[in-house]
Motif scaffolding. Sequence first.
Motif, mmCIF file in Angstrom:
data_model
loop_
_atom_site.group_PDB
_atom_site.id
_atom_site.type_symbol
_atom_site.label_atom_id
_atom_site.label_comp_id
_atom_site.label_asym_id
_atom_site.label_seq_id
_atom_site.Cartn_x
_atom_site.Cartn_y
_atom_site.Cartn_z
ATOM 1 N N ILE A 127 -40.007 84.666 -15.110
ATOM 2 C CA ILE A 127 -39.331 83.884 -14.078
ATOM 3 C C ILE A 127 -37.827 83.953 -14.326
ATOM 4 C CG2 ILE A 127 -39.109 81.614 -12.986
ATOM 5 C CD1 ILE A 127 -41.957 81.004 -14.054
ATOM 6 N N MET A 128 -37.090 84.258 -13.256
ATOM 7 C CA MET A 128 -35.643 84.413 -13.350
ATOM 8 C C MET A 128 -34.959 83.585 -12.272
ATOM 9 S SD MET A 128 -35.714 88.559 -13.661
ATOM 10 C CE MET A 128 -37.288 88.750 -12.821
ATOM 11 N N ASN A 129 -33.721 83.229 -12.530
ATOM 12 C CA ASN A 129 -32.884 82.656 -11.483
ATOM 13 C C ASN A 129 -32.414 83.789 -10.595
ATOM 14 O OD1 ASN A 129 -32.894 79.909 -12.226
ATOM 15 N ND2 ASN A 129 -31.382 80.310 -13.817
ATOM 16 N N ARG A 130 -32.399 83.542 -9.308
ATOM 17 C CA ARG A 130 -31.916 84.567 -8.378
ATOM 18 C C ARG A 130 -30.411 84.436 -8.226
ATOM 19 N NH1 ARG A 130 -34.303 86.392 -2.506
ATOM 20 N NH2 ARG A 130 -32.761 88.031 -2.167
ATOM 21 N N LEU A 131 -29.742 85.552 -8.297
ATOM 22 C CA LEU A 131 -28.296 85.576 -8.144
ATOM 23 C C LEU A 131 -27.931 86.093 -6.765
ATOM 24 C CD1 LEU A 131 -27.247 87.149 -11.554
ATOM 25 C CD2 LEU A 131 -27.301 84.740 -10.928
ATOM 26 N N ASP A 132 -26.772 85.689 -6.309
ATOM 27 C CA ASP A 132 -26.230 86.211 -5.064
ATOM 28 C C ASP A 132 -25.852 87.671 -5.304
ATOM 29 O OD1 ASP A 132 -24.880 86.803 -2.741
ATOM 30 O OD2 ASP A 132 -23.215 85.426 -3.114
ATOM 31 N N SER A 133 -26.422 88.573 -4.528
ATOM 32 C CA SER A 133 -26.192 90.003 -4.771
ATOM 33 C C SER A 133 -24.730 90.409 -4.600
ATOM 34 C CB SER A 133 -27.084 90.855 -3.872
ATOM 35 O OG SER A 133 -26.755 90.656 -2.521
ATOM 36 N N LYS A 134 -23.934 89.592 -3.927
ATOM 37 C CA LYS A 134 -22.507 89.912 -3.783
ATOM 38 C C LYS A 134 -21.802 89.857 -5.130
ATOM 39 C CE LYS A 134 -22.347 88.138 0.882
ATOM 40 N NZ LYS A 134 -22.160 86.926 1.658
ATOM 41 N N SER A 135 -22.388 89.100 -6.083
ATOM 42 C CA SER A 135 -21.749 88.971 -7.388
ATOM 43 C C SER A 135 -22.185 90.056 -8.369
ATOM 44 C CB SER A 135 -22.050 87.589 -7.982
ATOM 45 O OG SER A 135 -23.429 87.499 -8.305
ATOM 46 N N PHE A 136 -23.080 90.949 -7.961
ATOM 47 C CA PHE A 136 -23.546 92.000 -8.860
ATOM 48 C C PHE A 136 -22.384 92.902 -9.250
ATOM 49 C CE2 PHE A 136 -28.206 92.124 -7.217
ATOM 50 C CZ PHE A 136 -28.433 90.895 -7.810
ATOM 51 N N LEU A 137 -22.348 93.272 -10.493
ATOM 52 C CA LEU A 137 -21.287 94.109 -11.024
ATOM 53 C C LEU A 137 -21.139 95.405 -10.227
ATOM 54 C CD1 LEU A 137 -19.209 94.755 -13.226
ATOM 55 C CD2 LEU A 137 -21.085 95.618 -14.629
ATOM 56 N N PHE A 138 -22.266 96.060 -9.951
ATOM 57 C CA PHE A 138 -22.233 97.317 -9.204
ATOM 58 C C PHE A 138 -21.521 97.126 -7.865
ATOM 59 C CE2 PHE A 138 -24.153 100.124 -6.020
ATOM 60 C CZ PHE A 138 -23.857 101.358 -6.583
ATOM 61 N N ASN A 139 -21.883 96.078 -7.129
ATOM 62 C CA ASN A 139 -21.272 95.839 -5.814
ATOM 63 C C ASN A 139 -19.773 95.570 -5.938
ATOM 64 O OD1 ASN A 139 -23.730 96.175 -4.571
ATOM 65 N ND2 ASN A 139 -24.193 93.987 -4.536
ATOM 66 N N GLN A 140 -19.381 94.863 -6.983
ATOM 67 C CA GLN A 140 -17.953 94.583 -7.177
ATOM 68 C C GLN A 140 -17.180 95.848 -7.528
ATOM 69 O OE1 GLN A 140 -17.728 91.432 -10.069
ATOM 70 N NE2 GLN A 140 -18.396 89.875 -8.622
ATOM 71 N N ILE A 141 -17.776 96.688 -8.355
ATOM 72 C CA ILE A 141 -17.103 97.939 -8.731
ATOM 73 C C ILE A 141 -16.953 98.845 -7.509
ATOM 74 C CG2 ILE A 141 -17.343 100.073 -10.069
ATOM 75 C CD1 ILE A 141 -18.675 98.322 -12.264
ATOM 76 N N ILE A 142 -18.050 99.053 -6.787
ATOM 77 C CA ILE A 142 -18.017 99.918 -5.598
ATOM 78 C C ILE A 142 -17.096 99.338 -4.532
ATOM 79 C CG2 ILE A 142 -19.421 100.864 -3.697
ATOM 80 C CD1 ILE A 142 -19.803 102.208 -6.468
ATOM 81 N N GLY A 143 -17.096 98.018 -4.396
ATOM 82 C CA GLY A 143 -16.251 97.368 -3.391
ATOM 83 C C GLY A 143 -14.787 97.295 -3.774
ATOM 84 N N GLY A 144 -14.468 97.664 -5.008
ATOM 85 C CA GLY A 144 -13.074 97.670 -5.439
ATOM 86 C C GLY A 144 -12.525 96.312 -5.812
ATOM 87 N N SER A 145 -13.399 95.315 -5.968
ATOM 88 C CA SER A 145 -12.910 93.973 -6.290
ATOM 89 C C SER A 145 -12.949 93.664 -7.785
ATOM 90 C CB SER A 145 -13.719 92.918 -5.522
ATOM 91 O OG SER A 145 -15.077 92.923 -5.940
ATOM 92 N N PHE A 146 -13.292 94.647 -8.605
ATOM 93 C CA PHE A 146 -13.386 94.443 -10.052
ATOM 94 C C PHE A 146 -12.096 94.948 -10.685
ATOM 95 C CE2 PHE A 146 -15.815 94.647 -14.126
ATOM 96 C CZ PHE A 146 -16.435 93.417 -14.019
ATOM 97 N N SER A 147 -11.322 94.047 -11.281
ATOM 98 C CA SER A 147 -10.017 94.406 -11.842
ATOM 99 C C SER A 147 -10.142 94.873 -13.287
ATOM 100 C CB SER A 147 -9.087 93.187 -11.787
ATOM 101 O OG SER A 147 -9.541 92.209 -12.724
ATOM 102 N N THR A 148 -9.049 95.374 -13.813
ATOM 103 C CA THR A 148 -9.009 95.790 -15.216
ATOM 104 C C THR A 148 -9.322 94.598 -16.115
ATOM 105 O OG1 THR A 148 -7.351 97.451 -14.660
ATOM 106 C CG2 THR A 148 -7.543 96.863 -16.979
#
Length: 187
Positions: A127-148
């Motif tokens: 059993i896991m907590n469900r996360l908002d997929s917008k916060s997934f690391l992959f989505n942030q990297i691809i979306g360009g919102s992940f900073s140095t």
Amino acid sequence: KIRNSMPQSNTLIAKKVSTKEKIKALFLSGHVAGETIVPEHIETVMSHVFLFPERVYKIYKGDNEWFNKNFNDLSEQTKRFEFAKNDFYWNRALCPEIYTHIMGTEIQEGKIVFNEYSLNSSEVVIIMNRLDSKSFLFNQIIGGSFSTKDYAACGHSFAERLSTLRGEQYVVPSPTWNKRIEKRLGD
């Protein structure tokens, strides 16, 4: 002589359905203690994942011949349950905010209910907590919102957790990995 074999046939079919298949069907239809809707379902090579609004449930399959032959034979219930337990504890050590429980399951009054993990359970579920997929690391990297700074914080967090798992105290390297990478990017 003509015989009506329909009732016998239905009876035979009902008897052939395993408890594991009944549990899967109940998950698919949303008949789960504490849940009120039909979930999204993802089938992977080795598991069924049921996504409800706040929780995610994962049960391992034992019937994938390719996976069982080439990787880890999960066809035997005891091995599958032990595999699930080990998978849960490793993932929980790395992501305790996501991986919350490993539980046994039973069917009561047409619903899946949860109890303590046991090799004697009808099935075992992570059993896991469900996360908002917008916060997934992959989505942030691809979306360009992940900073140095985000990359550095992510690496620092991972290194801290890994050190804790090893029973070590985490020491920030000098120079930091971030500084080492920045220097190499300039080369």
